[in-house]
Scaffold this motif. Structure first.
Motif, PDB file in Angstrom:
ATOM      1  N   MET A   1      -8.626  -3.988   0.972  1.00  0.00           N
ATOM      2  CA  MET A   1      -7.698  -2.876   1.143  1.00  0.00           C
ATOM      3  C   MET A   1      -6.753  -3.120   2.321  1.00  0.00           C
ATOM      4  SD  MET A   1      -8.230  -0.970  -1.388  1.00  0.00           S
ATOM      5  CE  MET A   1      -7.235   0.457  -1.143  1.00  0.00           C
ATOM      6  N   LEU A   2      -7.215  -3.874   3.304  1.00  0.00           N
ATOM      7  CA  LEU A   2      -6.373  -4.150   4.470  1.00  0.00           C
ATOM      8  C   LEU A   2      -5.127  -4.927   4.061  1.00  0.00           C
ATOM      9  CD1 LEU A   2      -5.817  -4.133   7.500  1.00  0.00           C
ATOM     10  CD2 LEU A   2      -7.269  -6.160   7.686  1.00  0.00           C
ATOM     11  N   GLU A   3      -5.306  -5.953   3.261  1.00  0.00           N
ATOM     12  CA  GLU A   3      -4.152  -6.755   2.836  1.00  0.00           C
ATOM     13  C   GLU A   3      -3.207  -5.928   1.974  1.00  0.00           C
ATOM     14  OE1 GLU A   3      -3.245  -9.681   4.031  1.00  0.00           O
ATOM     15  OE2 GLU A   3      -4.994  -9.467   5.314  1.00  0.00           O
ATOM     16  N   TYR A   4      -3.762  -5.069   1.159  1.00  0.00           N
ATOM     17  CA  TYR A   4      -2.944  -4.173   0.339  1.00  0.00           C
ATOM     18  C   TYR A   4      -2.107  -3.258   1.231  1.00  0.00           C
ATOM     19  CZ  TYR A   4      -1.677  -0.438  -2.895  1.00  0.00           C
ATOM     20  OH  TYR A   4      -0.980   0.497  -3.619  1.00  0.00           O
ATOM     21  N   ALA A   5      -2.733  -2.683   2.250  1.00  0.00           N
ATOM     22  CA  ALA A   5      -2.013  -1.792   3.173  1.00  0.00           C
ATOM     23  C   ALA A   5      -0.891  -2.542   3.888  1.00  0.00           C
ATOM     24  CB  ALA A   5      -2.988  -1.197   4.188  1.00  0.00           C
ATOM     25  N   LYS A   6      -1.157  -3.768   4.308  1.00  0.00           N
ATOM     26  CA  LYS A   6      -0.131  -4.572   4.976  1.00  0.00           C
ATOM     27  C   LYS A   6       1.048  -4.827   4.045  1.00  0.00           C
ATOM     28  CE  LYS A   6      -3.114  -7.210   8.111  1.00  0.00           C
ATOM     29  NZ  LYS A   6      -3.592  -8.585   8.411  1.00  0.00           N
ATOM     30  N   THR A   7       0.749  -5.134   2.795  1.00  0.00           N
ATOM     31  CA  THR A   7       1.804  -5.388   1.804  1.00  0.00           C
ATOM     32  C   THR A   7       2.670  -4.151   1.613  1.00  0.00           C
ATOM     33  OG1 THR A   7       0.414  -6.995   0.667  1.00  0.00           O
ATOM     34  CG2 THR A   7       2.250  -6.069  -0.584  1.00  0.00           C
ATOM     35  N   ILE A   8       2.026  -3.011   1.443  1.00  0.00           N
ATOM     36  CA  ILE A   8       2.773  -1.764   1.227  1.00  0.00           C
ATOM     37  C   ILE A   8       3.619  -1.430   2.451  1.00  0.00           C
ATOM     38  CG2 ILE A   8       2.551   0.734   0.862  1.00  0.00           C
ATOM     39  CD1 ILE A   8       1.969  -1.024  -1.625  1.00  0.00           C
ATOM     40  N   LEU A   9       3.049  -1.520   3.632  1.00  0.00           N
ATOM     41  CA  LEU A   9       3.793  -1.190   4.848  1.00  0.00           C
ATOM     42  C   LEU A   9       4.993  -2.117   5.033  1.00  0.00           C
ATOM     43  CD1 LEU A   9       0.845  -0.360   7.245  1.00  0.00           C
ATOM     44  CD2 LEU A   9       2.541   1.245   6.326  1.00  0.00           C
ATOM     45  N   THR A  10       4.830  -3.356   4.718  1.00  0.00           N
ATOM     46  CA  THR A  10       5.947  -4.298   4.818  1.00  0.00           C
ATOM     47  C   THR A  10       7.052  -3.920   3.833  1.00  0.00           C
ATOM     48  OG1 THR A  10       4.476  -6.070   5.528  1.00  0.00           O
ATOM     49  CG2 THR A  10       6.612  -6.723   4.649  1.00  0.00           C
ATOM     50  N   LYS A  11       6.664  -3.533   2.619  1.00  0.00           N
ATOM     51  CA  LYS A  11       7.649  -3.193   1.590  1.00  0.00           C
ATOM     52  C   LYS A  11       8.397  -1.899   1.884  1.00  0.00           C
ATOM     53  CE  LYS A  11       5.673  -5.751  -2.204  1.00  0.00           C
ATOM     54  NZ  LYS A  11       5.234  -5.764  -3.594  1.00  0.00           N
ATOM     55  N   VAL A  12       7.763  -0.951   2.559  1.00  0.00           N
ATOM     56  CA  VAL A  12       8.424   0.334   2.827  1.00  0.00           C
ATOM     57  C   VAL A  12       8.991   0.419   4.242  1.00  0.00           C
ATOM     58  CG1 VAL A  12       6.998   1.550   1.136  1.00  0.00           C
ATOM     59  CG2 VAL A  12       6.309   1.545   3.540  1.00  0.00           C
ATOM     60  N   SER A  13       8.976  -0.674   4.962  1.00  0.00           N
ATOM     61  CA  SER A  13       9.402  -0.640   6.364  1.00  0.00           C
ATOM     62  C   SER A  13      10.898  -0.358   6.541  1.00  0.00           C
ATOM     63  CB  SER A  13       9.037  -1.948   7.060  1.00  0.00           C
ATOM     64  OG  SER A  13       9.716  -3.037   6.484  1.00  0.00           O
ATOM     65  N   PHE A  14      11.647  -0.326   5.471  1.00  0.00           N
ATOM     66  CA  PHE A  14      13.071  -0.006   5.562  1.00  0.00           C
ATOM     67  C   PHE A  14      13.318   1.481   5.778  1.00  0.00           C
ATOM     68  CE2 PHE A  14      11.887   0.589   1.176  1.00  0.00           C
ATOM     69  CZ  PHE A  14      12.586   1.726   0.788  1.00  0.00           C
ATOM     70  N   ASP A  15      12.309   2.314   5.533  1.00  0.00           N
ATOM     71  CA  ASP A  15      12.461   3.773   5.606  1.00  0.00           C
ATOM     72  C   ASP A  15      11.376   4.349   6.502  1.00  0.00           C
ATOM     73  OD1 ASP A  15      11.562   6.558   4.553  1.00  0.00           O
ATOM     74  OD2 ASP A  15      13.598   6.328   3.751  1.00  0.00           O
ATOM     75  N   LYS A  16      11.769   4.989   7.595  1.00  0.00           N
ATOM     76  CA  LYS A  16      10.772   5.451   8.573  1.00  0.00           C
ATOM     77  C   LYS A  16       9.860   6.545   8.030  1.00  0.00           C
ATOM     78  CE  LYS A  16      13.621   8.793  11.069  1.00  0.00           C
ATOM     79  NZ  LYS A  16      14.175   9.165  12.352  1.00  0.00           N
ATOM     80  N   ILE A  17      10.367   7.427   7.184  1.00  0.00           N
ATOM     81  CA  ILE A  17       9.535   8.502   6.626  1.00  0.00           C
ATOM     82  C   ILE A  17       8.493   7.923   5.671  1.00  0.00           C
ATOM     83  CG2 ILE A  17       9.560  10.569   5.175  1.00  0.00           C
ATOM     84  CD1 ILE A  17      12.349  11.160   6.430  1.00  0.00           C
TER      85      ILE A  17
END
Length: 65
Positions: A1-17
């Motif tokens: 789950m950690l790697e999944y969370a990192k992937t998602i956070l990287t992908k949405v890092s363009f939008d602060k909300i």
């Protein structure tokens, strides 16, 4: 789950909300050791742009970390 969370956070890092929303979700689904690893990774990768969000979100989860 950690790697999944990192992937998602990287992908949405363009939008602060969206970044904050996904960070909160990640913290709810990870165990204590993974939370510590995610915190370290987030500060290394995103502190320059999202320092305030990281401080606020991780402060709310500090007893678990």
């Amino acid at each position: 789950m950690l790697e999944y969370a990192k992937t998602i956070l990287t992908k949405v890092s363009f939008d602060k909300i969206l970044f904050e929303k996904e960070l909160r979700k990640a913290l709810r689904m990870l165990g204590a050791e993974e939370l510590h690893q995610l915190k370290t990774w987030c500060y290394q990768k995103f502190a320059r742009i999202y320092q305030n969000i990281l401080n606020r979100v991780f402060a709310q989860f500090s007893p678990a970390i």
